[in-house]
Design a protein around this motif. Structure first.
Motif, short mmCIF file in Angstrom:
data_model
loop_
_atom_site.label_atom_id
_atom_site.label_comp_id
_atom_site.label_asym_id
_atom_site.label_seq_id
_atom_site.Cartn_x
_atom_site.Cartn_y
_atom_site.Cartn_z
N ALA A 136 33.29 9.45 52.02
CA ALA A 136 33.52 9.98 50.68
C ALA A 136 34.44 11.20 50.74
O ALA A 136 34.47 11.92 51.74
CB ALA A 136 32.19 10.36 50.04
N ASN A 137 35.16 11.43 49.67
CA ASN A 137 36.11 12.53 49.58
C ASN A 137 35.36 13.86 49.51
O ASN A 137 34.75 14.19 48.49
CB ASN A 137 36.98 12.35 48.34
N ARG A 138 35.42 14.64 50.58
CA ARG A 138 34.67 15.89 50.64
C ARG A 138 35.23 16.97 49.71
O ARG A 138 34.58 17.97 49.48
CB ARG A 138 34.62 16.40 52.08
N ALA A 139 36.41 16.75 49.18
CA ALA A 139 36.98 17.70 48.22
C ALA A 139 36.34 17.53 46.84
O ALA A 139 36.44 18.42 46.00
CB ALA A 139 38.49 17.52 48.12
N ASN A 140 35.67 16.41 46.60
CA ASN A 140 34.99 16.16 45.35
C ASN A 140 33.79 17.09 45.22
O ASN A 140 33.06 17.31 46.18
CB ASN A 140 34.55 14.69 45.29
N THR A 141 33.56 17.63 44.04
CA THR A 141 32.49 18.59 43.80
C THR A 141 31.11 18.00 44.09
O THR A 141 30.27 18.65 44.73
CB THR A 141 32.54 19.10 42.35
N VAL A 142 30.86 16.79 43.63
CA VAL A 142 29.55 16.17 43.83
C VAL A 142 29.31 15.90 45.32
O VAL A 142 28.23 16.19 45.85
CB VAL A 142 29.43 14.86 43.01
N VAL A 143 30.31 15.38 45.99
CA VAL A 143 30.20 15.11 47.42
C VAL A 143 29.97 16.42 48.17
O VAL A 143 29.13 16.50 49.06
CB VAL A 143 31.45 14.38 47.95
N GLY A 144 30.68 17.46 47.78
CA GLY A 144 30.51 18.77 48.40
C GLY A 144 29.11 19.32 48.21
O GLY A 144 28.53 19.91 49.12
N TRP A 145 28.54 19.10 47.02
CA TRP A 145 27.18 19.57 46.77
C TRP A 145 26.19 18.85 47.67
O TRP A 145 25.32 19.48 48.28
CB TRP A 145 26.80 19.35 45.30
N SER A 156 26.55 20.14 51.25
CA SER A 156 25.93 21.46 51.43
C SER A 156 24.41 21.37 51.43
O SER A 156 23.74 21.99 52.27
CB SER A 156 26.38 22.41 50.32
N ALA A 157 23.87 20.62 50.48
CA ALA A 157 22.41 20.48 50.39
C ALA A 157 21.85 19.79 51.63
O ALA A 157 20.84 20.23 52.20
CB ALA A 157 22.03 19.71 49.13
N ALA A 158 22.51 18.73 52.08
CA ALA A 158 22.04 18.00 53.26
C ALA A 158 22.14 18.87 54.51
O ALA A 158 21.24 18.85 55.35
CB ALA A 158 22.83 16.71 53.43
N ASP A 159 23.23 19.62 54.63
CA ASP A 159 23.36 20.52 55.78
C ASP A 159 22.25 21.56 55.79
O ASP A 159 21.71 21.89 56.85
CB ASP A 159 24.72 21.22 55.78
N TRP A 160 21.90 22.08 54.63
CA TRP A 160 20.83 23.08 54.57
C TRP A 160 19.49 22.45 54.91
O TRP A 160 18.70 23.02 55.67
CB TRP A 160 20.80 23.71 53.18
N LEU A 161 19.21 21.26 54.34
CA LEU A 161 17.93 20.60 54.60
C LEU A 161 17.78 20.14 56.04
O LEU A 161 16.68 20.08 56.57
CB LEU A 161 17.78 19.38 53.67
N ALA A 162 18.89 19.81 56.68
CA ALA A 162 18.85 19.27 58.04
C ALA A 162 19.30 20.27 59.09
O ALA A 162 19.53 19.88 60.24
CB ALA A 162 19.71 18.01 58.11
N ALA A 163 19.40 21.52 58.74
CA ALA A 163 19.94 22.52 59.67
C ALA A 163 19.19 22.54 60.99
O ALA A 163 19.79 22.72 62.05
CB ALA A 163 19.91 23.90 59.03
N TRP A 164 17.89 22.33 60.95
CA TRP A 164 17.08 22.38 62.17
C TRP A 164 17.27 21.17 63.08
O TRP A 164 16.93 21.21 64.25
CB TRP A 164 15.60 22.54 61.82
N SER A 165 17.81 20.08 62.55
CA SER A 165 17.90 18.85 63.35
C SER A 165 19.32 18.47 63.74
O SER A 165 19.50 17.57 64.56
CB SER A 165 17.27 17.69 62.59
N ILE A 166 20.31 19.13 63.15
CA ILE A 166 21.69 18.78 63.48
C ILE A 166 21.96 19.15 64.93
O ILE A 166 21.75 20.28 65.34
CB ILE A 166 22.68 19.46 62.51
#
Length: 90
Positions: free
Chosen positions: A30-39, A42-52
């Motif tokens: 997906a196009n990461r420049a898109n606002t929805v994709v970016g949201w 960001s949310a997934a990175d925050w939720l998965a920060a401990w497992s990345i």
């Protein structure tokens, strides 16, 4: 207390849903420049920060599935355990 256990489970499923949606978006490039994709990113990175990076594997697809799939499963399992133990019937 039937309502509280439902809220706990619902919140966990929403969090897992965000992670699953991000997995799908990432794997479909997906196009990461898109606002929805970016949201979602960001949310997934925050939720998965401990497992990345918990596991380092070859291949982007498997890495994304592990990095974001593990926390999705963990959140749902933990919420179900908490809801059933704390608010389950004796």
């Amino acid at each position: 207390m039937r309502g509280i256990d439902s809220v706990i489970r619902t919140v966990a499923h929403v969090l897992a849903g965000i992670l699953v949606i991000w997995i799908i978006m990432d794997l479909l490039d997906a196009n990461r420049a898109n606002t929805v994709v970016g949201w979602f990113h960001s949310a997934a990175d925050w939720l998965a920060a401990w497992s990345i990076g918990l596991f380092d594997v070859a291949g982007h697809t498997l890495q994304v599935l592990l990095d974001y799939g593990i926390p999705a499963v963990v959140y749902v399992v933990i919420a179900n355990v908490i809801a059933s133990r704390a608010f389950g019937r004796p």
